[in-house]
Design a protein around this motif. Structure first.
Motif, mmCIF file in Angstrom:
data_model
loop_
_atom_site.group_PDB
_atom_site.id
_atom_site.type_symbol
_atom_site.label_atom_id
_atom_site.label_comp_id
_atom_site.label_asym_id
_atom_site.label_seq_id
_atom_site.Cartn_x
_atom_site.Cartn_y
_atom_site.Cartn_z
ATOM 1 N N ILE A 160 -1.923 -4.230 24.589
ATOM 2 C CA ILE A 160 -1.483 -4.120 22.994
ATOM 3 C C ILE A 160 -0.177 -4.919 23.127
ATOM 4 C CG2 ILE A 160 -0.733 -2.709 21.377
ATOM 5 C CD1 ILE A 160 -3.835 -2.702 21.240
ATOM 6 N N GLU A 161 0.593 -4.749 24.004
ATOM 7 C CA GLU A 161 1.884 -5.452 23.831
ATOM 8 C C GLU A 161 1.812 -6.734 23.804
ATOM 9 O OE1 GLU A 161 6.109 -5.529 26.218
ATOM 10 O OE2 GLU A 161 4.813 -4.129 26.755
ATOM 11 N N LYS A 164 0.276 -8.321 20.605
ATOM 12 C CA LYS A 164 1.381 -8.548 19.515
ATOM 13 C C LYS A 164 1.909 -9.928 19.449
ATOM 14 C CE LYS A 164 2.207 -3.687 18.811
ATOM 15 N NZ LYS A 164 3.080 -2.351 19.299
ATOM 16 N N GLU A 193 -7.961 0.879 17.798
ATOM 17 C CA GLU A 193 -6.489 0.477 17.719
ATOM 18 C C GLU A 193 -6.593 -1.134 18.079
ATOM 19 O OE1 GLU A 193 -2.258 1.116 20.219
ATOM 20 O OE2 GLU A 193 -3.908 2.532 20.412
ATOM 21 N N ASP A 196 -7.316 -2.638 14.401
ATOM 22 C CA ASP A 196 -6.159 -2.489 13.466
ATOM 23 C C ASP A 196 -5.134 -3.438 13.703
ATOM 24 O OD1 ASP A 196 -7.275 -0.102 12.431
ATOM 25 O OD2 ASP A 196 -6.131 1.187 13.725
ATOM 26 N N LEU A 197 -4.993 -3.816 15.087
ATOM 27 C CA LEU A 197 -3.927 -4.696 15.556
ATOM 28 C C LEU A 197 -4.428 -6.155 15.074
ATOM 29 C CD1 LEU A 197 -1.864 -5.126 18.740
ATOM 30 C CD2 LEU A 197 -3.140 -7.107 17.909
ATOM 31 N N ARG A 201 -2.352 -8.328 12.339
ATOM 32 C CA ARG A 201 -1.792 -9.710 12.529
ATOM 33 C C ARG A 201 -2.651 -10.993 12.195
ATOM 34 N NH1 ARG A 201 2.750 -9.024 15.268
ATOM 35 N NH2 ARG A 201 2.793 -10.931 15.834
#
Length: 394
Positions: A160-161, A164, A193, A196-197, A201
């Motif tokens: 996830i990081e 981003k 999740e 959603d990201l 973005r």
């Protein structure tokens, strides 16, 4: 002209296969090549495929070309198999391709055509051909953390990081199920999740699904793909029939372009047909025809699904046997991840040096990054592999 050509990097798996063939040891074990094998070391022709081929031989009246995108009936049954009712059929463009690799290549070509500046984010590690094709096509590749070498599970926080850092219009390549090479998969909460990201973005998901039915079941293995297709504005899906129908040499794949805007379907469909025309014109039909016949025939489909389930449960049994034997030999549960992984592959997470030691000392052939094909085992060879792993100090 030819004198200007340069030698290309050797394919490590093909080189490993050659070494295996030349090894005279009777107890050698091939865990390298990514092909399903039964307990006798054979990649069998599935019963339903045999029956469909016989029926096709009797009924087929022509070998004329199909359309540029292949037979629409094949697209219909594959879309239903993979996406179920998660997306309206009118929102999906689809084209048959020469295998799942052909679908991946066409997807990359479409990405470059639609947005030449797009970067493609791929998991670390991923199927090596992903990166090889991206480099050849000329698309910038960025890796995101995926495999946790301590737990041998998904490094989800790292994933996830890293995602981003992707920018609007970038593409995120995901494995639909049975991650190759790690065997470690996202759970439902993690899929949500990620979705959603992606939406937050403005990222475009591309899913490679090559092992539906090899993990937790046909429906279960498609769950994450269906979530993505239903909840994102648009996505690409590259699918393969090589594994779950056992038709590797028939080169049977499908590329789907999904858009929540139904008005985009005609343009997307035309683009997929155009890309096929530029690369190989008409896609192969034999394997696609067999798949279509099986999925449209109640009896053939039931027999196919039953045999596929036997394959799936057999691999799960080998996983559990190997994990249990390693626990017995090591006195610890540090290899429990093998039973938790899904699909044909698991990544041991050890060094190339120890992989080489197992090859030299025990005739264990696996890829240097420690990817092993669980389907290359049987009940007799599992104890041999377990002992080699422990003796090597993995």
């Amino acid at each position: 002209m030819f004198e200007t050509l340069k030698p290309q990097p050797a394919d490590k798996i093909l080189a490993l296969m050659q070494m295996y063939r030349e090894d005279p040891r009777a107890d050698k074990i091939d865990l390298g090549v990514g092909v399903y094998k039964n307990a006798e070391g054979v990649t069998p022709v599935m019963r339903a495929i045999k029956a469909a081929e016989h029926k096709l031989w009797e009924e087929e009246t022509t070998k004329a070309y199909t359309g540029l995108a292949g037979d629409p009936g094949y697209a219909d049954v594959m879309i239903k198999l993979i996406l179920g009712d998660s997306v309206a059929r009118g929102n999906i463009a689809a084209a048959a391709t020469p295998g799942g690799t052909g679908a991946v290549r066409q997807a990359f070509e479409l990405i470059k055509m639609a947005n030449p500046k797009a970067r493609v984010f791929v998991s670390d590690p991923t199927w090596p051909n992903h990166i090889s094709i991206l480099k050849y096509v000329g698309i910038e590749t960025v890796t995101y953390r995926y495999f946790d070498r301590e737990t041998r599970g998904v490094n989800f926080d790292g994933m996830i990081e890293d995602l981003k850092g992707a920018e609007k219009g970038d593409v995120v390549l995901l494995h639909g199920c049975c991650h190759n090479p790690t065997g470690a998969n996202l759970n439902t909460t993690q899929w949500q999740e990620v979705i959603d990201l992606l939406n937050a973005r403005g990222l475009i998901p591309m899913i490679d699904i090559a092992y539906q039915g090899f993990g937790d079941g046909l429906e279960e293995d498609a769950a994450g793909v269906r979530m993505v297709a239903a909840q994102t504005p648009e996505c690409l899906i590259a699918a393969s029939c090589s594994k779950n129908f056992g038709i590797y040499r028939e080169r049977t794949g499908l590329l789907m372009a999904v858009s929540q805007d139904g008005s985009a379907q005609a343009l997307n469909q035309g683009t997929l047909a155009f890309l096929n025309r530029q690369n190989f014109s008409f896609p192969p039909d034999h394997g696609a025809r067999l798949v279509t016949m099986i999925l449209n025939d109640e009896a053939l489909r039931a027999d196919w699904a039953s045999e596929l389930e036997e394959v799936r449960l057999g691999m799960l049994g080998l996983r559990q046997q190997l994990a249990d034997e390693l626990q017995r030999l090591s006195g610890s549960d540090r290899f429990g991840f093998i039973a938790q992984h899904r699909g044909m592959f698991s990544l041991l997470g050890t060094t190339p040096e120890l992989v080489e030691k197992m090859r030299v000392d025990n005739g264990i052939y696996m890829v240097g990054d420690s990817r092993m094909n669980i389907a290359g085992l049987n009940k007799t060879t599992v104890p041999l592999l377990a002992k080699a792993i422990i003796d090597a100090g993995v």
